[in-house]
Scaffold this active site. Sequence first.
Site, PDB file in Angstrom:
ATOM      1  N   GLY C  54      14.719  51.058  28.052  1.00  0.00           N
ATOM      2  CA  GLY C  54      15.482  50.572  29.198  1.00  0.00           C
ATOM      3  C   GLY C  54      16.145  49.262  28.808  1.00  0.00           C
ATOM      4  O   GLY C  54      16.376  48.993  27.635  1.00  0.00           O
ATOM      5  N   HIS C 278      10.378  47.310  49.403  1.00  0.00           N
ATOM      6  CA  HIS C 278      11.745  47.067  49.859  1.00  0.00           C
ATOM      7  C   HIS C 278      11.893  47.604  51.275  1.00  0.00           C
ATOM      8  O   HIS C 278      11.562  48.745  51.537  1.00  0.00           O
ATOM      9  CB  HIS C 278      12.717  47.774  48.907  1.00  0.00           C
ATOM     10  CG  HIS C 278      14.117  47.289  49.042  1.00  0.00           C
ATOM     11  ND1 HIS C 278      14.911  47.675  50.087  1.00  0.00           N
ATOM     12  CD2 HIS C 278      14.864  46.462  48.281  1.00  0.00           C
ATOM     13  CE1 HIS C 278      16.099  47.086  49.950  1.00  0.00           C
ATOM     14  NE2 HIS C 278      16.093  46.350  48.864  1.00  0.00           N
ATOM     15  N   ARG C 342      11.987  40.133  52.806  1.00  0.00           N
ATOM     16  CA  ARG C 342      11.608  41.521  52.598  1.00  0.00           C
ATOM     17  C   ARG C 342      10.198  41.844  53.063  1.00  0.00           C
ATOM     18  O   ARG C 342       9.975  42.836  53.753  1.00  0.00           O
ATOM     19  CB  ARG C 342      11.677  41.850  51.107  1.00  0.00           C
ATOM     20  CG  ARG C 342      13.074  41.992  50.589  1.00  0.00           C
ATOM     21  CD  ARG C 342      13.058  42.277  49.100  1.00  0.00           C
ATOM     22  NE  ARG C 342      14.430  42.493  48.641  1.00  0.00           N
ATOM     23  CZ  ARG C 342      14.761  42.783  47.399  1.00  0.00           C
ATOM     24  NH1 ARG C 342      13.841  42.889  46.464  1.00  0.00           N
ATOM     25  NH2 ARG C 342      16.020  42.977  47.067  1.00  0.00           N
ATOM     26  N   HIS C 413       9.300  49.424  45.292  1.00  0.00           N
ATOM     27  CA  HIS C 413      10.356  49.610  44.308  1.00  0.00           C
ATOM     28  C   HIS C 413      10.216  48.739  43.065  1.00  0.00           C
ATOM     29  O   HIS C 413      10.928  48.950  42.088  1.00  0.00           O
ATOM     30  CB  HIS C 413      11.734  49.492  44.954  1.00  0.00           C
ATOM     31  CG  HIS C 413      12.289  48.115  44.972  1.00  0.00           C
ATOM     32  ND1 HIS C 413      13.535  47.847  44.475  1.00  0.00           N
ATOM     33  CD2 HIS C 413      11.773  46.952  45.393  1.00  0.00           C
ATOM     34  CE1 HIS C 413      13.771  46.560  44.610  1.00  0.00           C
ATOM     35  NE2 HIS C 413      12.733  46.001  45.152  1.00  0.00           N
ATOM     36  N   GLU C 437       9.608  44.818  32.938  1.00  0.00           N
ATOM     37  CA  GLU C 437       8.721  45.043  34.088  1.00  0.00           C
ATOM     38  C   GLU C 437       7.288  45.335  33.632  1.00  0.00           C
ATOM     39  O   GLU C 437       6.339  45.177  34.400  1.00  0.00           O
ATOM     40  CB  GLU C 437       9.263  46.200  34.953  1.00  0.00           C
ATOM     41  CG  GLU C 437       8.593  46.298  36.325  1.00  0.00           C
ATOM     42  CD  GLU C 437       9.128  47.449  37.186  1.00  0.00           C
ATOM     43  OE1 GLU C 437      10.164  48.037  36.830  1.00  0.00           O
ATOM     44  OE2 GLU C 437       8.497  47.747  38.210  1.00  0.00           O
TER      45      GLU C 437
END
Lengths: 256, 286, 650
Positions: C54, C278, C342, C413, C437
């Site tokens: 990624g 989210h 959020r 998310h 991540e």
Amino acid sequence: MNNEINLTLEVWRQDGPNESGRFETYDAKVSEDASFLEMLDLVNEGLIEDDRQPITFESDCREGICGTCSLMINGEAHGPNKGQATCQLHMRTFKNGDHITVEPFRATSFPIIKDLAVSRAALDSIQQSGGYISVGTGSAPDANLVPVPKEAAEMAFDAAACIGCGACVAACPNSAAQLFTAAKIQHLNLLPQGQPERWSRTENMVDTMEEFFGTCTNHGECHEACPKEISLDFIAFMNRDYVKAKIKNRTLSGQR
Amino acid sequence: MAQTMPNPLRHPQPIRPRKKAAPFPLNIWQSAVGRKWIMALTGIGLLGFVVAHMIGNLHVYEGPAKLHEYAEALRDLGGSIIPRTYLLWVLRFGLIAMFGLHIAAAYSTKEMSRKASHGANVVDGQKSYPGGQEYIASNYASRTMRWTGPIILLYLVFHLADLTWGWLPHTDYVRGDPYHNLSTSLGNLPVAIIYIVANVALAIHIFHGAWSMFQSLGINNPKYNSARRGIAAGLAGLILIGNLSFPILTQAGVIDDDSNPCAQFTDTEENAECFEEILATEGHSE
Amino acid sequence: MTMTDTSVRTTSPALDSKVPTGDIDTMWENHKFSMKLVNPSNKRKFTVIVVGTGLAGSSAAATLGELGYNVKAFTFHDSPRRAHSIAAQGGINGAKNYQNDGDSVYRLFYDTVKGGDYRSREANVYRLAEVSTNIIDQATAQGVPFAREYGGMLDNRSFGGAQVSRTFYARGQTGQQLLIGAYSALNRQIEAGSVEMYNRMEMLDVVVKDGETVGIITRDLLTGEVESHSAHAVVLATGGYGNVYYLSTNAMTCNVTAAWRAHRKGAFFANPCYTQIHPTCIPASDDHQSKLTLMSESLRNDGRIWVPKAFDDDRLAADIPEAERDYYLERKYPAFGNLVPRDVASRNAKTVVDEGRGVGPLKNGVFLDFEDAISRYGKEEIAARYGNLFDMYANITGEDPYNRPMRIYPATHYTMGGLWVDYQLMTTIPGTYAIGEANFSDHGANRLGASALMQGLADGYFVLPYTVGDYLADKLGDDVVPTSDPVFVEAENAIRDETAMWLSVKGTKSPEYYHRELGKIVQNEIGMARDKNGLEKALSEIPALEEEFKKNVRVMGDNTSMNVELEKVGRVADFFELATLKARDALEREESCGGHFRVESQTEEGEALRDDENFRHVSAWEWNGQDTSQTLHKEQLEFDYVALTQRSYK
């Protein structure tokens, strides 16, 4: 809401790249709100419950951006809706009692791995042959040093929106990858940053494309199948750049 | 590493391995994109020929003598500078070369597409999905280019045998009297039908070819793009109307050898003398 | 249960963060100078494996290849371009201050630490902010078509509550465009021969010999073959674990397996309870929903969130009179209204749905109503602002949001937790690194919008390529451990046994079924609000389900060709173990911070209440074997530059 519909599916099953394939028929009962791939998930769960082999198909993001999902649905790449990938197709597009044919994307250079999953590694080969701007990490100048006209940036973006799913190849009667290659080439060729390698990039990528795929006869099926609705104009630009690349005196390409 | 043979599903094998680059300009021919350029450029040349040929043939409506005069003028191209018929032959050779390149490019690119498709359970070069493919953008013209092309080629041979070489039995061919040849040939109903069918194929071919040409050559500017389809359709339509008028009006009796004053002279020289006389008097009377 | 007594103020000796001393603004610069270098001609003598391609993995592999290392990059996708980084919509932050609105590296650093609710490491965050500007330069030079102004300069927007405009964006596809940029850099190195690309290969183990990383074990997803690959260092860029919830906005194949296998080999797993939820996603339509779709949070700028006041109200929205509607955010937070952060928005949605006031066929959403906005600005203006989002919603739900309110519900998310890494991004296994991540380092307990792309690329382009050299320099002259070494052979055999074991269970339910059931527990008990009872319940339910899963899972197919079920079963097994640890971590952390809300720890107004006294630390868990639970290690966090404050949105 939440109506269920009954469908008959004819799905291409093929055990491996060198096996011969066949259609198998399945019944599906699914909510109209489900996506097409969720419908296949459901069919698979049923198959597993009956101790039968589930249908192999590929998907990942399921929001139309990763380009993993494929499928020829009733003879149309990514199904009947324009500007959508298969994962964005929802069952309310179909009617109760519909008969749906599901096939893999087909081309010689998209060998079938199993059932509906195909290898699209040839597209990566095209990219590797020149789909980049040679700028090593750390050697970039300030981002605002080179202004890019808004129109050019937008046009480059229109090309860069390609998600590399290969629907263009699948839909093309010639199995040509012109729309994919043109989008990748023109994304970079349209930007000032892409100019130094413009001619070699175009030559290399087109030549690699032609190792694997057919020729464009300007049918326009690719554009109709494209989930990002990439324009045929990029193919014209690519064609122009390719022959220019052959003719151009590159020692003068630093001039404006 | 335990890897042995590269898996073709991971490392795809080219179906058309790249050849060593030929010197310029032959390298243009080596790629299909280059060949499409050549197909487009020769297409423009051939289209020019078709248009000129059609316009020239309209002389038939001025009568047998004018048509004869036009035919002679073609041989006289180059005036008194270039010997008679030389320039015509240059043009003919040019046309033949363009035909040759156009066909070679078409055949080889089609072959490439066949290879790119046949490995995917596809028959006969035309990729088809066993479940059936739904065409959306392509049209009848675009999908039949490889049929209209050969039809035009066959027709061309027939047309030359019929009206240039005079090999066919249905006309008593008189070299130098195109009006006679044309009217007797097209007066034959089966021949007229062949001409009509072939010219419809030609128009279909041009309808896609003229549009496709813009794409192949990369002639693209948002300001004018919308005109490209129109230009192609207009050209195809004009050529269709012009060329179909000959067989149809012959069958209708508008073009008729009975109105040819020199029809009785079947010898080329006598026939030519007859026309020279008529043209000379016409010239005087004006 | 609590361990908040004596050990509180000290960092576990097992966790050496290696944060350099000195001023934060010169720390990275000085550190780069003090790190050992590998001479250019020696770099090709080192093999580095990068797992995952990624944003973080592609950029790291490309950069290491450019430097001259011998790089092997692995992805289980068919192409690096498919990684889920591609789905990021909003943008990427960069402290360029092009808008002349007072942004700076320091301000981005400050916002990120504060936004992370003071649970991140200051030094790492400062470095992230520092290199953020280089990322924008790099991406632009690669041809990433960022949005531009008419003068040809880069455009910015403000994002995620930041008070400056520092977010660079490319329509709604910033992630895809940045990934294409990193992928193109990777392609260049593949073409140059410095990176060898292995697609459709899943990493199933990290191989450790004498306490150091010597390679990985992979399974070829096309043939089922298990292979060893040796290297001097291994970089894990394998993303987050959001799919432990089953329904999340993550892609179908996102999983924790690579990180988890490293954890089992000695890499500590940090803060697994930190998950970002989210608030504006489309709720599930039925039990067979496979994933959730996120819609931009910008919708809350004009939409009003409400539910019926009555319980189990089955009327259509249009039939519910104004007086019977509860605009609960506007009621509870008059100052911020629908624009609360959020986590606050998410938690409140959960509260009303749990009360039985949810809307939609499954009563699993809340209304996001544009009626007022449309009557104020007109339909055209709303279409101009949100047209593509409205279309997306209409396509997925079959409802027209111009005529009836949208239904939304929060969804997982992003996961802030991950493998514990030091300042050099190395895990607790020497020679194994974690970036993007997959690591825990920069976002603390909550990630700011447009920061995920920034962190992935910062790690991959500008941090890891330097720090790897510092480790490798000492290994000059050491050959890689051959794959014939017993450590590799044993590890390979263990994977083969595991695969054979799954195929031999021959139970009755698919891996998908167990994943979905696990997801329900995780969603209910370790979701937006957590409490002691629920977490203890999860800790008994998860192992019970896991037990059943191991006995009753049915894996169809064989191990010699592509087998999606077999791929899935191993990932679900790892999710089970992760879920247990996640519950333990959440139980252990008896405070609320960022994405972790403990019901027991809230202010009088119901806000998240941090306990800096007892929980100002990173929780890093050490694997002790299959049958023993993990040991908790704590890394104390120091805040020398950003003062600790409590949030309030009243």
